[in-house]
Design an enzyme around this catalytic site. Structure first.
Site, mmCIF file in Angstrom:
data_model
loop_
_atom_site.group_PDB
_atom_site.id
_atom_site.type_symbol
_atom_site.label_atom_id
_atom_site.label_comp_id
_atom_site.label_asym_id
_atom_site.label_seq_id
_atom_site.Cartn_x
_atom_site.Cartn_y
_atom_site.Cartn_z
ATOM 1 N N HIS A 133 -7.943 -5.407 -0.389
ATOM 2 C CA HIS A 133 -6.725 -4.694 0.004
ATOM 3 C C HIS A 133 -5.995 -5.429 1.126
ATOM 4 C CE1 HIS A 133 -4.283 -1.087 -0.162
ATOM 5 N NE2 HIS A 133 -4.348 -0.954 1.152
ATOM 6 N N ASP A 154 -10.148 -4.412 -4.983
ATOM 7 C CA ASP A 154 -9.567 -3.493 -4.007
ATOM 8 C C ASP A 154 -10.194 -2.111 -4.190
ATOM 9 O OD1 ASP A 154 -7.978 -1.866 -2.404
ATOM 10 O OD2 ASP A 154 -6.137 -2.936 -2.895
ATOM 11 N N SER A 167 0.820 -1.196 0.000
ATOM 12 C CA SER A 167 0.000 0.000 0.000
ATOM 13 C C SER A 167 0.868 1.267 0.000
ATOM 14 C CB SER A 167 -0.988 -0.053 1.170
ATOM 15 O OG SER A 167 -2.118 0.733 0.917
#
Length: 318
Positions: free
Chosen positions: A283, A256, A197
């Protein structure tokens, strides 16, 4: 995982140092061949909202804010374990890859390590993993986030962060670059970087900076999970006129909503011949199903390249 959620923190109260947690022996295993160094097990990683103050040490040594669980503790170990077992635990593979793992927004190194339990088992054959904590604290406004949530930089005027923010600043990015350099100086060099991320966004930035020869250290590959291009204005120049040539693996989720797959695909397009894998979920770091073979194959290739490089270095030295 709360990458898309924002938090706030006073810029004047930023901690002066980061926390780095490692399960890697102190002997260097990178493609460079510095002399080995040894160290006893360091204290456990701190979990308070204030990071420990900066420590000083010569390169290759593990300072007090580093921990290792690959080398057994020296305290009372001889009374609880047989000499044969202790010798087996101390044995390391100097040819294993060394990978620096970079967590996402509102995580920290210790929590990221805990969430990568299954991943660690997959890559154990090929790599030692080290976990580093971001230097900037953020407030958890949801009440359901990790203890001691951290961020690598802020991209809004109110010191919050969103991966979808475009055109904002990158407050605290210089401190982050220094944090990474400290990790490289004390436990590097590293063969590769792994990011999730916001951490994956940072890995992409570091790869772009390395391509432009803007970093004082080098790495040989990257693993980018739910990554994306930074929208901060000061970062745009790193991507311009730049095809990143080091090997890269990009993993992202079809559903996601925090970092849509199109954002991850855009980052992957900045790399030459990237390996990509799209899983059907959201995610997080996937470890089951077909992605397991993707991780193994990619790291096996990087491991083999490292062996070939070492052999060439040894032949040249003869």
């Amino acid at each position: 995982m709360s990458e898309g959620q924002s938090g706030s923190s006073s810029a004047s109260n930023l901690p002066s140092a980061s926390i780095i947690d490692t399960e890697m022996p102190s002997v260097s295993t990178s493609s460079e061949t510095p002399s080995p160094s040894t160290s006893t097990e360091a204290p456990a990683t701190a979990t308070s909202s204030e990071a420990p103050s900066a420590t000083t040490s010569s390169p290759g040594q593990i300072p007090a804010n580093f921990t290792s669980n690959s080398v057994p503790s020296t305290s009372n170990s001889s009374t609880t374990k047989s000499p044969d077992k202790l010798e087996k635990e101390k044995k390391i593979d100097p040819m294993k890859l060394k990978i620096l793992c970079i967590h996402g927004h509102k995580q920290n190194g210790a929590k990221f390590r805990a969430k990568l339990g299954a991943f660690r088992k997959i890559v154990d054959k090929y790599a030692y993993l080290t976990y580093i904590t971001a230097p900037h604290a953020v407030a958890d406004t949801t009440g359901g986030g990790d203890q001691d949530p951290r961020t690598w930089w802020y991209n809004t005027e109110d010191n919050s962060y969103s991966g979808k923010c475009l055109g904002g600043p990158a407050y605290g990015f210089e401190e982050t670059l220094q944090t990474i350099k400290t990790g490289m100086d004390n436990l590097g060099p590293f063969d590769g970087l792994l990011g999730f991320s916001q951490g994956a966004c940072l890995v992409g930035l570091l790869a772009a900076m390395q391509q432009k020869r803007l970093l004082p250290y080098r790495f040989r590959f990257v693993i980018i999970i739910s990554g994306y291009l930074s929208g901060s204005l000061v970062h745009r120049g790193f991507y311009e006129h730049n095809i990143i040539t080091i090997p890269s693996l990009h993993v992202y989720g079809e559903t996601d909503s925090t970092i849509p797959k199109e954002m991850s695909e855009c980052l992957a397009s900045k790399f030459n011949d990237p390996v990509t894998f799209e899983h059907p979920n959201g995610h997080y770091v996937p470890v089951s199903g077909a992605v397991k073979a993707i991780y193994e194959d990619f790291l096996a290739d990087m491991y083999q390249q490292r062996l070939i490089y070492r052999q060439e270095v040894e032949r040249t030295a003869e």
